[in-house]
Design a protein around this motif. Structure first.
Motif, PDB file in Angstrom:
ATOM      1  N   GLY A 136       0.824  -1.207   0.000  1.00  0.00           N
ATOM      2  CA  GLY A 136       0.000   0.000   0.000  1.00  0.00           C
ATOM      3  C   GLY A 136       0.856   1.254   0.000  1.00  0.00           C
ATOM      4  O   GLY A 136       1.838   1.362  -0.740  1.00  0.00           O
ATOM      5  N   LYS A 137       0.524   2.204   0.866  1.00  0.00           N
ATOM      6  CA  LYS A 137       1.225   3.481   0.895  1.00  0.00           C
ATOM      7  C   LYS A 137       2.594   3.411   1.555  1.00  0.00           C
ATOM      8  O   LYS A 137       3.343   4.399   1.551  1.00  0.00           O
ATOM      9  CB  LYS A 137       0.352   4.525   1.619  1.00  0.00           C
ATOM     10  CG  LYS A 137      -0.956   4.822   0.886  1.00  0.00           C
ATOM     11  CD  LYS A 137      -1.785   5.852   1.629  1.00  0.00           C
ATOM     12  CE  LYS A 137      -3.096   6.149   0.891  1.00  0.00           C
ATOM     13  NZ  LYS A 137      -3.927   7.134   1.625  1.00  0.00           N
ATOM     14  N   TYR A 138       2.943   2.256   2.086  1.00  0.00           N
ATOM     15  CA  TYR A 138       4.251   2.111   2.737  1.00  0.00           C
ATOM     16  C   TYR A 138       5.407   2.052   1.742  1.00  0.00           C
ATOM     17  O   TYR A 138       6.573   2.084   2.140  1.00  0.00           O
ATOM     18  CB  TYR A 138       4.256   0.879   3.643  1.00  0.00           C
ATOM     19  CG  TYR A 138       3.687   1.167   5.019  1.00  0.00           C
ATOM     20  CD1 TYR A 138       4.517   1.304   6.129  1.00  0.00           C
ATOM     21  CD2 TYR A 138       2.326   1.342   5.205  1.00  0.00           C
ATOM     22  CE1 TYR A 138       4.003   1.584   7.385  1.00  0.00           C
ATOM     23  CE2 TYR A 138       1.793   1.628   6.455  1.00  0.00           C
ATOM     24  CZ  TYR A 138       2.638   1.741   7.544  1.00  0.00           C
ATOM     25  OH  TYR A 138       2.118   2.028   8.781  1.00  0.00           O
ATOM     26  N   ARG A 140       6.300   4.416   0.059  1.00  0.00           N
ATOM     27  CA  ARG A 140       6.955   5.723   0.139  1.00  0.00           C
ATOM     28  C   ARG A 140       8.204   5.701   1.026  1.00  0.00           C
ATOM     29  O   ARG A 140       9.054   6.597   0.941  1.00  0.00           O
ATOM     30  CB  ARG A 140       5.982   6.780   0.666  1.00  0.00           C
ATOM     31  CG  ARG A 140       5.601   6.611   2.121  1.00  0.00           C
ATOM     32  CD  ARG A 140       4.588   7.640   2.582  1.00  0.00           C
ATOM     33  NE  ARG A 140       3.320   7.530   1.854  1.00  0.00           N
ATOM     34  CZ  ARG A 140       2.235   8.256   2.149  1.00  0.00           C
ATOM     35  NH1 ARG A 140       2.273   9.110   3.157  1.00  0.00           N
ATOM     36  NH2 ARG A 140       1.126   8.102   1.455  1.00  0.00           N
ATOM     37  N   GLU A 170       6.541   0.945  -7.779  1.00  0.00           N
ATOM     38  CA  GLU A 170       6.972   1.990  -6.854  1.00  0.00           C
ATOM     39  C   GLU A 170       8.252   1.631  -6.104  1.00  0.00           C
ATOM     40  O   GLU A 170       8.676   2.368  -5.222  1.00  0.00           O
ATOM     41  CB  GLU A 170       5.845   2.295  -5.866  1.00  0.00           C
ATOM     42  CG  GLU A 170       4.630   2.919  -6.535  1.00  0.00           C
ATOM     43  CD  GLU A 170       3.625   3.478  -5.536  1.00  0.00           C
ATOM     44  OE1 GLU A 170       3.983   3.651  -4.356  1.00  0.00           O
ATOM     45  OE2 GLU A 170       2.488   3.736  -5.944  1.00  0.00           O
ATOM     46  N   GLU A 362      -3.434   7.949   7.822  1.00  0.00           N
ATOM     47  CA  GLU A 362      -3.310   8.207   6.393  1.00  0.00           C
ATOM     48  C   GLU A 362      -2.611   7.052   5.663  1.00  0.00           C
ATOM     49  O   GLU A 362      -2.984   6.696   4.544  1.00  0.00           O
ATOM     50  CB  GLU A 362      -2.540   9.512   6.176  1.00  0.00           C
ATOM     51  CG  GLU A 362      -2.558  10.000   4.727  1.00  0.00           C
ATOM     52  CD  GLU A 362      -1.367   9.499   3.917  1.00  0.00           C
ATOM     53  OE1 GLU A 362      -1.523   9.284   2.702  1.00  0.00           O
ATOM     54  OE2 GLU A 362      -0.292   9.310   4.514  1.00  0.00           O
ATOM     55  N   VAL A 363      -1.614   6.422   6.297  1.00  0.00           N
ATOM     56  CA  VAL A 363      -0.834   5.412   5.570  1.00  0.00           C
ATOM     57  C   VAL A 363      -1.408   4.004   5.717  1.00  0.00           C
ATOM     58  O   VAL A 363      -1.160   3.137   4.868  1.00  0.00           O
ATOM     59  CB  VAL A 363       0.649   5.404   6.022  1.00  0.00           C
ATOM     60  CG1 VAL A 363       1.305   6.722   5.691  1.00  0.00           C
ATOM     61  CG2 VAL A 363       0.792   5.071   7.503  1.00  0.00           C
TER      62      VAL A 363
END
Length: 369
Positions: A136-138, A140, A170, A362-363
């Protein structure tokens, strides 16, 4: 006759040269003048890729890890000629405990000589796997983790970063030091952060069994939302190394540890038992020992699931139960996982790894809950 043969050889060599020059010309986009040589000239390699079988973890006996023909665990030989300070039997850390009650080292800055310990293990030349999950957003956090790891983590050792992710696009291209590489492992997405945490044990078990066990001698499980700030060297290596949780290492009352206290869970620890509270954000060891522990956490989580219960801190709860009855051979101080949320006390002389401040709501896929 010899003269004719010499001419023939000359024609053949000339033809070969023309073919090579022509190939270079075509490859360079028809502009041979654009070719240049740079020293050093480094190309970031594409990572290897693995797709795990997401259907089932095979129920089979744990296989022995192939032994190295260079060394065995426990060897403490080092090359001659290494220059280092004479060790003292009288002077050392007096503000912290440096040994457990089962006589295992408790590692702090000032309790080892990095020159000596690194020289010993570099002579062994072990292969070290680092398993991280960026779902997921991890994703980043990948660049910061990898770039700081290349600066501080087991420098000059052979490292493979196994990045488990649901979005390999990513995964950043990061320049790696000699003998180090990235392998991307594709795993499914999750709708709850708890499932990401528990899923780590499943996918790691499968991948260790199918591939990593053939490619590594040591393995570390680490959280991706962390950054290296200081040297982490061979002093962290042992059969099984656990890290003291920063929030509980000064607690002396077992009641304060957030163990799983419900007897219905396989992670249950009675109120009057316990040594330390260990974090699941950094742990490592010899591959076979780590495989035993990772697979244990997965199997016990599955047993809890059958009984409609989830351990209070997911795999960390199962980790703490395992380590209570299967003592780690080395305990690492909270230097090896601090947090940017907390101020640094006087007994932490160096922060080697620290978890980043982030907005969990959020994350995390389910808003942090």
């Amino acid at each position: 006759m010899l003269r004719n043969m010499s001419k023939t050889h000359v024609f053949i060599i000339a033809a070969l040269i023309l073919m090579v020059v022509g190939a270079i010309y075509i490859y360079s986009g028809n502009d041979i003048s654009s070719l240049s040589v740079c020293q050093p000239c480094y190309v970031v390699p594409e990572p290897d890729r693995i797709i795990v079988d997401t259907d089932v973890v095979e129920k089979e006996e744990i296989k022995p890890v192939p032994s190295s023909d260079k060394w065995k665990i426990g060897d403490l030989t080092m090359p001659s000629g290494v220059k280092y300070a004479l060790p003292s039997t009288q002077i050392g850390r007096t503000d912290v405990n440096t040994v457990t009650n089962w006589n295992a080292p408790l590692v702090w800055e000032g309790t080892f000589d990095p020159v000596v310990i690194d020289a010993i293990y570099k002579k062994m030349d072990p292969r070290i796997a680092v398993v991280v999950f960026a779902v997921g957003k991890y994703t980043r956090f990948l660049r910061g983790f990898l770039e700081s790891g290349e600066k501080y983590f087991l420098v000059d050792f052979r490292i493979t970063y196994y990045i488990f992710t649901d979005n390999e696009k990513e995964v950043p291209r990061v320049a790696l030091n000699k003998g180090r590489k990235i392998t991307v492992v594709t795993v499914p997405s999750a709708t709850r952060w708890q499932d990401v945490v528990l899923g780590r044990m499943k996918w790691a078990t499968i991948t260790i069994d199918k591939q990593i066990r053939q490619e590594a001698d040591y393995l570390f499980m680490m959280d991706i939302d962390s950054v290296f700030h200081g040297r982490v060297g061979a002093e962290a290596l042992s059969r099984l190394s656990a890290v003291l949780h920063r929030g509980y290492y000064k607690r002396t009352n077992r009641d304060d540890f957030p163990y799983e206290r419900r007897p219905q869970s396989k992670a249950y620890i009675p109120i009057d038992e316990g040594d330390y509270y260990y974090t699941a954000a950094v742990w490592g060891g010899y591959l076979e020992d780590m495989y035993n522990l990772v697979k244990y956490c997965y199997n016990m989580s599955e047993e809890d699931k059958k009984n409609n219960i989830e351990a209070v801190w997911q795999e960390e709860s199962h980790l703490n139960r395992y380590l209570l009855y299967n003592k780690p051979t080395k305990v690492l101080s909270p230097e090896y996982l601090w947090s940017d949320y907390d101020s640094v006390p006087s007994d932490i002389k160096v922060v080697r790894i620290s978890q980043l401040v982030k907005n969990y709501a959020e994350v995390r896929p389910n808003g942090g809950h």
